[in-house]
Design an enzyme around this catalytic site. Structure first.
Site, PDB file in Angstrom:
ATOM      1  N   HIS A 189      -7.531  27.304 -12.603  1.00 11.36           N
ATOM      2  CA  HIS A 189      -6.434  28.272 -12.523  1.00 11.36           C
ATOM      3  C   HIS A 189      -5.284  27.789 -13.411  1.00 11.36           C
ATOM      4  CE1 HIS A 189      -3.145  30.696 -11.021  1.00 11.36           C
ATOM      5  NE2 HIS A 189      -4.064  31.532 -10.575  1.00 11.36           N
ATOM      6  N   GLU A 231      -7.400  35.609 -16.761  1.00 16.28           N
ATOM      7  CA  GLU A 231      -6.061  35.721 -16.184  1.00 16.28           C
ATOM      8  C   GLU A 231      -5.017  35.377 -17.245  1.00 16.28           C
ATOM      9  OE1 GLU A 231      -6.101  35.468 -11.601  1.00 16.28           O
ATOM     10  OE2 GLU A 231      -5.760  33.471 -12.396  1.00 16.28           O
ATOM     11  N   LYS A 235      -3.101  31.141  -2.836  1.00 13.28           N
ATOM     12  CA  LYS A 235      -2.241  30.078  -3.390  1.00 13.28           C
ATOM     13  C   LYS A 235      -1.676  29.237  -2.238  1.00 13.28           C
ATOM     14  CE  LYS A 235      -1.537  32.880  -7.430  1.00 13.28           C
ATOM     15  NZ  LYS A 235      -0.772  33.137  -8.639  1.00 13.28           N
ATOM     16  N   ASN A 238      -6.541  35.234  -3.842  1.00 13.20           N
ATOM     17  CA  ASN A 238      -6.121  33.853  -4.067  1.00 13.20           C
ATOM     18  C   ASN A 238      -4.796  33.696  -3.328  1.00 13.20           C
ATOM     19  OD1 ASN A 238      -5.250  31.398  -4.983  1.00 13.20           O
ATOM     20  ND2 ASN A 238      -4.989  32.022  -7.118  1.00 13.20           N
ATOM     21  N   GLY A 289       1.775  36.784 -11.384  1.00 13.22           N
ATOM     22  CA  GLY A 289       2.964  36.731 -10.534  1.00 13.22           C
ATOM     23  C   GLY A 289       4.208  37.318 -11.165  1.00 13.22           C
ATOM     24  N   SER A 309      -1.250  40.133 -11.611  1.00 13.56           N
ATOM     25  CA  SER A 309      -0.503  41.286 -11.089  1.00 13.56           C
ATOM     26  C   SER A 309      -1.373  42.513 -10.846  1.00 13.56           C
ATOM     27  CB  SER A 309       0.683  41.628 -12.001  1.00 13.56           C
ATOM     28  OG  SER A 309       1.590  40.532 -12.065  1.00 13.56           O
ATOM     29  N   GLU A 334      -2.233  27.690 -13.001  1.00 15.57           N
ATOM     30  CA  GLU A 334      -1.225  26.870 -12.313  1.00 15.57           C
ATOM     31  C   GLU A 334      -1.683  25.415 -12.220  1.00 15.57           C
ATOM     32  OE1 GLU A 334      -0.857  29.467  -8.919  1.00 15.57           O
ATOM     33  OE2 GLU A 334       0.079  30.956 -10.229  1.00 15.57           O
TER      34      GLU A 334
HETATM   35  P1  PGA Z   1      -1.019  37.541  -9.042  1.00 19.90           P
HETATM   36  O1  PGA Z   1      -1.872  36.183  -9.144  1.00 19.90           O
HETATM   37  O2  PGA Z   1      -1.960  38.625  -8.600  1.00 19.90           O
HETATM   38  O3  PGA Z   1       0.054  37.247  -8.040  1.00 19.90           O
HETATM   39  O4  PGA Z   1      -0.479  37.808 -10.417  1.00 19.90           O
HETATM   40  C1  PGA Z   1      -3.205  36.181  -9.610  1.00 19.90           C
HETATM   41  C2  PGA Z   1      -3.704  34.762  -9.695  1.00 19.90           C
HETATM   42  O5  PGA Z   1      -2.933  33.878 -10.091  1.00 19.90           O
HETATM   43  O6  PGA Z   1      -4.876  34.481  -9.374  1.00 19.90           O
END
Ligand code: PGA
Length: 251
Positions: A98, A169, A10, A8, A175, A213, A100
């Protein structure tokens, strides 16, 4: 089942940076592998990645995904990108729900369910994200939250639920460098699997992937869990060696 490792990206990248990243990935993807692999890229770059896949045979294994899809099929929805458009650009996957987007764009469970429905109607596999915040986890509400989020998608999609990929998630792990332990993640995956079993006879074949992460160091232990069928990778998907190590851990 064949594991899925999906990047992803982003809101990262540029024409030049994407080409460099895909060039580096191509070297590692040339040989056939035992895992499915995808990158979910910003909408303006879908055509670029589609074109590079056509140009570089080593990228044939790499499947294309979007990070979102409109909850409507077509019409006066300024700024939205429809499932038909994603289909046009060769998308195999679209992330929906997601955290976010739930957090910064006010996406509700019902809206996420509609997005999954639009994707499915165009033969695009929605990667449906569910997960609890730190406050929800600390209050002991993890199971209730993820079950509520998944229930909305099951309710709106009926038997088509067997066509989704589910991503657990935990919001507090995204993140942050903090990962759920393999046991913590497995416990939630098992709850989600049981919920899917109640909704479809195909639940055992449905991929439930983990995100938050995941990196080259922790991927193998997470992927060894019985109900963890792959990963949704944010930060580590922007570095080819890291992404390829995670892929190797899945194979
Ligand atoms: P990350 O993000 O691996 O940077 O924690 C995963 C995601 O949000 O899909």
């Amino acid at each position: 089942m064949t594991p899925l490792i999906a990047g992803n990206w982003k809101m990262n990248g540029s024409l030049a940076a994407n080409e460099a990243l895909l060039g580096a990935l191509a070297q590692g993807l040339a040989a056939p592998g035992a895992a499915e692999v995808a990158v979910c890229v910003p909408a303006p770059y879908l055509a670029q990645v589609q074109a590079l896949k056509a140009k570089w045979p080593a990228l044939a294994r790499l499947q294309l995904g979007a990070q979102d899809v409109s909850h409507q099929a077509t019409g006066a929805y300024t700024g939205e990108v429809s499932a038909a458009m994603l289909q046009d650009l060769g998308c195999r996957f679209a992330i929906v729900g997601h955290s976010e987007r739930r957090q910064y764009h006010g996406e509700t469970d019902a809206r996420v369910a509609d997005k999954a429905k639009q994707a499915l109607a165009r033969g695009i596999t929605p990667i449906v994200c569910v997960g609890e915040t730190l406050a929800e986890r600390e209050a002991g509400h993890t199971v209730e939250v993820v079950k509520r989020q998944l229930a909305a998608v099951i309710h709106a999609n009926g038997h088509c639920i067997s066509e989704i990929v589910l991503a657990y998630e935990p919001v507090w792990a995204i993140g942050t460098g903090k990962t759920a332990s393999p046991e913590e993640a497995q416990a939630v995956h098992a709850v989600l699997r049981a919920q899917l079993h109640a909704a479809t006879p195909h639940a055992g074949l449905l991929k439930i992937i983990y995100g938050g992460s995941m990196n080259a160091g922790n991927a193998a232990a997470l992927l060894a869990q019985p109900d963890i069928d792959g990963g949704l990778i944010g930060g580590a998907a922007l570095k080819a060696p890291d992404f390829l190590s995670i892929l190797a851990a899945a194979a």
